[in-house]
Motif scaffolding. Structure first.
Motif, PDB file in Angstrom:
ATOM      1  N   SER A   1       4.273   4.221  -2.186  1.00 54.06           N
ATOM      2  CA  SER A   1       4.855   3.598  -0.998  1.00 54.06           C
ATOM      3  C   SER A   1       3.742   3.339   0.019  1.00 54.06           C
ATOM      4  O   SER A   1       3.040   4.263   0.425  1.00 54.06           O
ATOM      5  N   LEU A   2       3.578   2.099   0.410  1.00 49.83           N
ATOM      6  CA  LEU A   2       2.474   1.723   1.295  1.00 49.83           C
ATOM      7  C   LEU A   2       2.984   1.328   2.672  1.00 49.83           C
ATOM      8  O   LEU A   2       4.040   0.694   2.793  1.00 49.83           O
ATOM      9  N   ALA A   3       2.223   1.698   3.671  1.00 53.21           N
ATOM     10  CA  ALA A   3       2.469   1.181   5.018  1.00 53.21           C
ATOM     11  C   ALA A   3       1.345   0.184   5.289  1.00 53.21           C
ATOM     12  O   ALA A   3       0.231   0.570   5.628  1.00 53.21           O
ATOM     13  N   SER A   4       1.599  -1.051   5.011  1.00 52.02           N
ATOM     14  CA  SER A   4       0.675  -2.184   5.222  1.00 52.02           C
ATOM     15  C   SER A   4      -0.404  -2.327   4.146  1.00 52.02           C
ATOM     16  O   SER A   4      -0.627  -3.414   3.629  1.00 52.02           O
ATOM     17  N   ALA A   5      -1.109  -1.234   3.828  1.00 57.90           N
ATOM     18  CA  ALA A   5      -2.205  -1.370   2.867  1.00 57.90           C
ATOM     19  C   ALA A   5      -2.437  -0.045   2.156  1.00 57.90           C
ATOM     20  O   ALA A   5      -2.001   1.008   2.632  1.00 57.90           O
ATOM     21  N   LEU A   6      -3.113  -0.132   1.010  1.00 58.77           N
ATOM     22  CA  LEU A   6      -3.447   1.073   0.245  1.00 58.77           C
ATOM     23  C   LEU A   6      -4.721   1.690   0.829  1.00 58.77           C
ATOM     24  O   LEU A   6      -5.748   1.014   0.940  1.00 58.77           O
ATOM     25  N   HIS A   7      -4.643   2.964   1.200  1.00 63.05           N
ATOM     26  CA  HIS A   7      -5.801   3.677   1.748  1.00 63.05           C
ATOM     27  C   HIS A   7      -6.101   4.885   0.860  1.00 63.05           C
ATOM     28  O   HIS A   7      -5.236   5.323   0.093  1.00 63.05           O
ATOM     29  N   PRO A   8      -7.312   5.464   1.021  1.00 60.58           N
ATOM     30  CA  PRO A   8      -7.687   6.601   0.161  1.00 60.58           C
ATOM     31  C   PRO A   8      -6.702   7.768   0.237  1.00 60.58           C
ATOM     32  O   PRO A   8      -6.579   8.528  -0.728  1.00 60.58           O
ATOM     33  N   ASP A   9      -5.973   7.922   1.340  1.00 61.63           N
ATOM     34  CA  ASP A   9      -5.023   9.053   1.395  1.00 61.63           C
ATOM     35  C   ASP A   9      -3.870   8.886   0.403  1.00 61.63           C
ATOM     36  O   ASP A   9      -3.090   9.808   0.185  1.00 61.63           O
ATOM     37  N   LYS A  10      -3.777   7.724  -0.222  1.00 60.65           N
ATOM     38  CA  LYS A  10      -2.721   7.489  -1.219  1.00 60.65           C
ATOM     39  C   LYS A  10      -3.248   7.648  -2.647  1.00 60.65           C
ATOM     40  O   LYS A  10      -2.530   7.357  -3.611  1.00 60.65           O
TER      41      LYS A  10
ATOM     42  N   GLU B   1      -2.531   8.016  -8.462  1.00 64.08           N
ATOM     43  CA  GLU B   1      -2.878   8.730  -9.693  1.00 64.08           C
ATOM     44  C   GLU B   1      -1.611   9.222 -10.393  1.00 64.08           C
ATOM     45  O   GLU B   1      -1.470   9.097 -11.612  1.00 64.08           O
ATOM     46  N   SER B   2      -0.703   9.763  -9.625  1.00 64.58           N
ATOM     47  CA  SER B   2       0.484  10.321 -10.266  1.00 64.58           C
ATOM     48  C   SER B   2       1.383   9.208 -10.809  1.00 64.58           C
ATOM     49  O   SER B   2       2.028   9.371 -11.841  1.00 64.58           O
ATOM     50  N   LEU B   3       1.389   8.057 -10.176  1.00 63.64           N
ATOM     51  CA  LEU B   3       2.147   6.919 -10.728  1.00 63.64           C
ATOM     52  C   LEU B   3       1.522   6.467 -12.051  1.00 63.64           C
ATOM     53  O   LEU B   3       2.232   6.245 -13.048  1.00 63.64           O
ATOM     54  N   ALA B   4       0.201   6.366 -12.053  1.00 66.76           N
ATOM     55  CA  ALA B   4      -0.482   5.955 -13.295  1.00 66.76           C
ATOM     56  C   ALA B   4      -0.231   6.982 -14.396  1.00 66.76           C
ATOM     57  O   ALA B   4       0.058   6.619 -15.542  1.00 66.76           O
ATOM     58  N   ASP B   5      -0.317   8.283 -14.049  1.00 65.90           N
ATOM     59  CA  ASP B   5      -0.074   9.331 -15.048  1.00 65.90           C
ATOM     60  C   ASP B   5       1.340   9.232 -15.611  1.00 65.90           C
ATOM     61  O   ASP B   5       1.562   9.379 -16.814  1.00 65.90           O
TER      62      ASP B   5
END
Ligand code: FEO
Length: 403
Positions: free
Chosen positions: A378-387, A392-396
């Motif tokens: 879930s993104l708020a405007s853009a993907l940042h390193p805190d996500k 990773e867990s979505l890809a896994d």
């Protein structure tokens, strides 16, 4: 000038190619064109199996006149009445008024509805299991309702083993001189258009295709040629294409792989889609395909959705809803009855991200037999390193679900 191809000693392809039409059914792009196939049997009696679109009627007539010479056309067999095949029926009746028309009750009804003046001509109504002889060649008629219209039938020539399969086993793409599937590299050059044709045109009617395949299964060893109304004729390796049709009509994926369909306004959701694709490939899942729903015609998205086992929906929130083009894609999946896929979701929204819940609801409530993974990005405007951990867990989760 005529342009015909020989299918067997006494059966000829008399159809035509069309590179002028941009949108098949005025909706699906056909950059490689399309062929309208019709077949002429020169037995003791002569018989034309289906006609062609009005745009290429002249070519059909030149082909027929060349092959018939002084002979009359005795029979016209109509397996499918849709105007891309049936539009030239009346012209055939005008040129050969003595021709006897063989078709189903519903097809004759449709001919009248389309305004063809068939009454006054000899009409032979046939149904499932009826047979007919043109001389040496005996044929059996097999009902094929909803493949792709309710009036459709297929005709099996029990003498030669030719199955006139109507829309079944067809493909987009002009033949351009070739006729047989073994004259082209079908798996390299044609399969994507064949899938796009079948899934978008007849995809909704998978159970009806299954019924037809079941009927064909009983005589599989006798089928020597599959003569569809679009695309190449099959005389070798029939099992390859029958297997594809079986999978598509059961809504089973052809391949384990991931389609990432993204809807992005300023490139941020696109960047997240790309980041997920990279993580999947890092983890060894390289059969990954990324498409922008805004610049990919939905017929291609549908076709890829039928091909692959996993679908990632990545969408911005738009007017507190799903981005309209993404919604349109989902509506097509619903209309075409796609089933048995695993979904994952990426949502974006600068102040009220809603698209994730709405896409999940759509998949859960509007589509059949689908799985949606719990993990969501879930993104708020853009993907940042805190996500990074969420990504990773979505890809896994996707990788694990493919095991
Ligand atoms: Fe190619 Fe259903 O017509």
């Amino acid at each position: 000038m005529y342009s015909v191809r020989k299918v067997t000693d006494d059966l000829y392809w008399v159809g035509a190619n069309d590179h002028r039409l941009h949108l098949f059914e005025n909706i699906h792009p056909i950059p490689r064109g399309v062929s309208y196939n019709a077949y002429l049997l020169l037995d003791e009696k002569t018989a034309l199996f289906d006609t062609v679109d009005w745009s290429v009627c002249r070519q059909l007539l030149e082909n027929m006149e060349y092959l018939l010479g002084d002979r009359p056309l005795d029979y016209l067999v109509i397996n499918h009445m849709e105007p891309d095949h049936g539009a030239s029926i009346e012209e055939i009746l005008l040129r050969w008024p003595e021709v006897k028309v063989i078709s189903t009750e519903k097809a004759f009804l449709f001919m009248r509805q389309f305004g063809f003046h068939i009454d006054g001509h000899e009409l032979i109504e046939v149904k499932e299991g009826d047979t007919f002889s043109f001389g040496k060649h005996n044929v059996a008629f097999v009902a094929a309702p909803m493949v792709h219209w309710p009036e459709a039938m297929v005709t099996f020539d029990t003498t030669s083993g030719a199955l006139f399969s109507a829309d079944a086993f067809g493909s987009f793409g002009a033949l351009d001189g070739k006729l047989f599937a073994d004259e082209v590299n079908f798996d390299r050059d044609w399969i994507d258009d064949a899938r796009r044709y079948l899934t978008n045109i007849v995809g909704k009617y998978g159970p009806h295709i299954q019924l037809l395949l079941k009927k064909a299964g009983g005589i599989l060893d006798q089928i020597k040629y599959i003569c569809p109304l679009h695309g190449p004729v099959w005389r070798k390796d029939l099992g390859y294409f029958i297997d594809k049709y079986d999978k598509w009509s059961r809504y089973e994926p052809e391949e384990k792989g991931v389609l990432i369909a993204y809807a992005s306004m300023y490139g941020n959701t696109e960047a997240a889609a790309q980041a997920l694709a990279a993580r999947l490939c890092e983890k060894g899942v390289t059969n990954v395909w990324v498409y922008d729903v805004s610049n990919t015609h939905v017929s291609y998205l549908v076709s890829e959705s039928f091909r692959l086992s996993h679908i990632v929906l990545a969408s911005v929130t738009y007017n507190l809803g799903i981005y309209p083009v993404m919604h349109d894609y989902l509506m097509h999946l619903k209309g075409l009855n796609l089933q048995h896929r695993t979904f994952a979701i990426i949502e974006n929204g600068s102040w009220a991200p809603k698209s994730g819940d709405l896409m999940q609801k759509f998949v859960d409530e509007e589509l059949k037999n689908m799985t949606v993974l719990n993990e969501r990005l879930s993104l708020a405007s853009a993907l940042h390193p805190d996500k990074a951990a969420e990504l990773e867990s979505l890809a896994d989760a996707i990788v694990e679900s493919m095991a």
